[in-house]
Motif scaffolding. Sequence first.
Motif, PDB file in Angstrom:
ATOM      1  N   ARG A  73      37.751 -14.348 -27.067  1.00 17.96           N
ATOM      2  CA  ARG A  73      39.167 -13.545 -26.742  1.00 17.96           C
ATOM      3  C   ARG A  73      38.624 -13.001 -25.335  1.00 17.96           C
ATOM      4  O   ARG A  73      39.746 -12.780 -24.594  1.00 17.96           O
ATOM      5  CB  ARG A  73      39.376 -12.911 -27.663  1.00 17.96           C
ATOM      6  N   ASN A  94      40.082 -15.295 -22.307  1.00 17.09           N
ATOM      7  CA  ASN A  94      41.294 -15.006 -21.686  1.00 17.09           C
ATOM      8  C   ASN A  94      41.930 -13.704 -21.672  1.00 17.09           C
ATOM      9  O   ASN A  94      43.112 -13.497 -21.681  1.00 17.09           O
ATOM     10  CB  ASN A  94      42.184 -16.175 -22.440  1.00 17.09           C
ATOM     11  N   LEU A  99      42.408 -11.292 -23.806  1.00 15.26           N
ATOM     12  CA  LEU A  99      42.741 -10.742 -24.947  1.00 15.26           C
ATOM     13  C   LEU A  99      42.066  -9.562 -25.464  1.00 15.26           C
ATOM     14  O   LEU A  99      42.710  -8.672 -26.027  1.00 15.26           O
ATOM     15  CB  LEU A  99      43.136 -11.820 -26.210  1.00 15.26           C
ATOM     16  N   GLU A 100      40.806  -9.854 -25.284  1.00 18.51           N
ATOM     17  CA  GLU A 100      39.884  -8.496 -25.434  1.00 18.51           C
ATOM     18  C   GLU A 100      39.452  -8.383 -24.274  1.00 18.51           C
ATOM     19  O   GLU A 100      38.963  -9.305 -23.363  1.00 18.51           O
ATOM     20  CB  GLU A 100      38.837  -8.664 -26.409  1.00 18.51           C
ATOM     21  N   HIS A 143      48.255 -12.165 -16.716  1.00 19.17           N
ATOM     22  CA  HIS A 143      48.816 -13.123 -17.377  1.00 19.17           C
ATOM     23  C   HIS A 143      48.793 -14.448 -16.478  1.00 19.17           C
ATOM     24  O   HIS A 143      48.880 -15.542 -17.081  1.00 19.17           O
ATOM     25  CB  HIS A 143      50.468 -12.702 -17.475  1.00 19.17           C
ATOM     26  N   ARG A 157      45.531 -15.973 -18.045  1.00 19.26           N
ATOM     27  CA  ARG A 157      46.041 -16.445 -19.312  1.00 19.26           C
ATOM     28  C   ARG A 157      46.693 -17.781 -19.236  1.00 19.26           C
ATOM     29  O   ARG A 157      46.538 -18.666 -20.196  1.00 19.26           O
ATOM     30  CB  ARG A 157      46.936 -15.557 -20.056  1.00 19.26           C
ATOM     31  N   ARG A 158      47.476 -18.041 -18.203  1.00 20.16           N
ATOM     32  CA  ARG A 158      48.249 -19.141 -18.304  1.00 20.16           C
ATOM     33  C   ARG A 158      47.387 -20.560 -17.941  1.00 20.16           C
ATOM     34  O   ARG A 158      47.899 -21.636 -18.119  1.00 20.16           O
ATOM     35  CB  ARG A 158      49.595 -19.252 -17.432  1.00 20.16           C
ATOM     36  N   MET A 210      45.058 -21.306 -25.827  1.00 21.85           N
ATOM     37  CA  MET A 210      44.226 -20.768 -26.880  1.00 21.85           C
ATOM     38  C   MET A 210      44.958 -21.244 -28.105  1.00 21.85           C
ATOM     39  O   MET A 210      46.191 -21.207 -28.197  1.00 21.85           O
ATOM     40  CB  MET A 210      44.208 -19.227 -26.849  1.00 21.85           C
ATOM     41  N   PHE A 219      45.121 -20.527 -32.544  1.00 20.75           N
ATOM     42  CA  PHE A 219      44.592 -19.472 -33.244  1.00 20.75           C
ATOM     43  C   PHE A 219      44.305 -20.034 -34.741  1.00 20.75           C
ATOM     44  O   PHE A 219      44.976 -20.889 -35.121  1.00 20.75           O
ATOM     45  CB  PHE A 219      45.731 -18.371 -33.249  1.00 20.75           C
TER      46      PHE A 219
END
Lengths: 240, 218, 249
Positions: A45, A48, A50-51, A73, A76-77, A81, A83
Amino acid sequence: MISLKNIYKSFGSNQVLKGVSADVAIGEVVVLVGASGSGKSTLLRCINLLEEPDSGQIIIEGVVVTAKGVAKHEVRRETGMVFQQFNLFPHLTVLQNITLAPIRVRNTPKAEAEALALELLHKVNLEEKSEAYPYQLSGGQQQRVAIARALAMKPKVMLFDEATSALDPAMTSEVLSVMRQLVAEGMTMVVVTHEMGFAREVSDKILFMHDGAIIEQGTPAELLQNPQHEVTKAFLSKVL
Amino acid sequence: MAIDFKLIVDSLPFLLVGARTAIVVTFWSVLLGITLGLMVALGRLSKITPLAVVCQAYVEFMRGTPMVVQIFIVYFGLPRVGVYLPPLLSGVVALGLNSGAYLGEIFRGGIQSIDNGQTKAALSLGLKPMQVMRYIVLPQAFVRVLPAIGNEFVTMIKDSSLVSFIAVQELTYRSTLVAARTYDYFSMYMATAMIYFVMTFTVSRTLMWLEGRLRVGD
Amino acid sequence: MKKLKVLVVVCVIVMLVAFLAGCQTKKVLIVGTEATFAPFEFVDEKNNIVGFDIDVINYIAKELGEKIEIKNQPFETLVESLAAKQIDIVIAGMTITDERAQKVLFSKPYYNAHQVIVVLESDTTINAVEDLADKVIAVQVGTTGAMEAAGIKGADEHPQLKQFKRVNEAFMELQNGRADAVIIDAPVAKNYMAKLGGMKYATAPFTEEEKFGIAVHKENKDLMDKINKALDKLVQSGEYDNFVKKWFE
């Protein structure tokens, strides 16, 4: 392509990552293994964002994405990912799940986004489900849609966070076959999984994590057949 | 003490004009309430501490003071600082402010009830936080809080009677006029209660039906 | 847990006793009024309900040898409360009208008052009752002032007729410039004008003198006889003049 340098991360007083460094090359499939709580999901994480790492650097294609002023963002694009719990959007149809990000993030025209979505659904063998809602799908089908959704952004790397852990064996094999297909197409992938058979079959490199650090890494042949570390040996004897 | 049906039938057109005003007041109040509630909920959940504190103070204040007092503040109080709102608008502003506080808490609960995995998944696709809110979290939260919004509508229809205090000619005001003239409180207020009941019952049933239609895959 | 149970039981008992005690003292006469009608009845700085009417009813109670309790409630509900026997007596600057007299029993008049039109001092447009035709009038709902205003406007629900629960709200409306005039009994007008300032009479008193009466339930003729006798005594004793001096001068 991806470079992790000395990543530290704590949740409160709990230090989860203790100076992790690793590299992923273009087209490489890297598998992260380790007991639960070893920090592998958190590391994934971090890639990307997220963390957010407390310290250390993450470099993707030469860009230090952990630096100040980098729009998350935008990072991330480029990094898809998948889950463990699929996390499809329940209020949207399968097609809308897949086209949402291309339309809203990449400003892809709707028709074009839908054409791509149908192409991806064909690829994961679910084109007849395009108008269904997530609750009408089985777990395996949902996860394949989730993969198609991530692919629709044409990411440079795919991150899989225990993508098959919530599935029964039959569904697991559906999902793994889609992942194999991606490997065959040369997708760069970082995979957190307990499926050691899959890891052995497709990965270029296995990183073994324990207590917030990578304690051993190598090709599947090296690591699985000839582990050096006691912890690795103990872990592998349980899962193999 | 018998109900005077002739009086009720005779005053029905007069009362129904008031009922229409009650609906107008309710509709705009709840609309204002939804708008404010959404802003307050986002404010309270925001990472900007002063904003969150201000929003919380607003919620606490509106929930901790009587509605009729709030109506008086808007109608009789604000002119002292040069703000003159007509009676109907005063009522809508006061009720809307009040409703905004309650709906704010409802929305906040709704937003927080949406699984964090939804946000993570949406972020991982490259959506900006505001987009995640708009396209993923709020639509799901909205369906979830719909019953609560319905309740708020029903509550507001009833509470709209309080604007009779500032001489807005809604249902309660008009029935008071007839009652004060005829001294037949029982008949008038029974008729008024029935009209309110028809309104609240219609609204709650409509929303139940709407909720059934919207509740897809949740 | 046990302590809590004991506490609950004690509370229930205390409440029960208090309730029964409340029933016991039913011998009190409940007097209904509406305390924004200064100087007849209003709430003073110490939050007591005082005024001309209150002095009168206290005098009467003493004559009758009864205890009374004052109950403050919206003016327009007083007649109905009396008919429903929720209260025993009404003294509220209430004009004796035919409509009311059909519902309740009135005493002989104890005060006479006119209706007046109050406007802001700056107003130059209202000089006669007719000038109110296109003006906004604020009144208290259920009062004779409201009836006069409805007569002028032709309808109770006329948009230019604003009827409030309390007199002070009608005056507030005038002060805030959202009403052009208030129609109210002269002594009350005088009191509010002195207190608020910036207001004047638009015309001379424009109605015939209205007669204020004390009201009781229709069946309560005995009580009314006693009240009327007490009123006579009030005037004869000179106390009445003292009250008038105290509250109107």
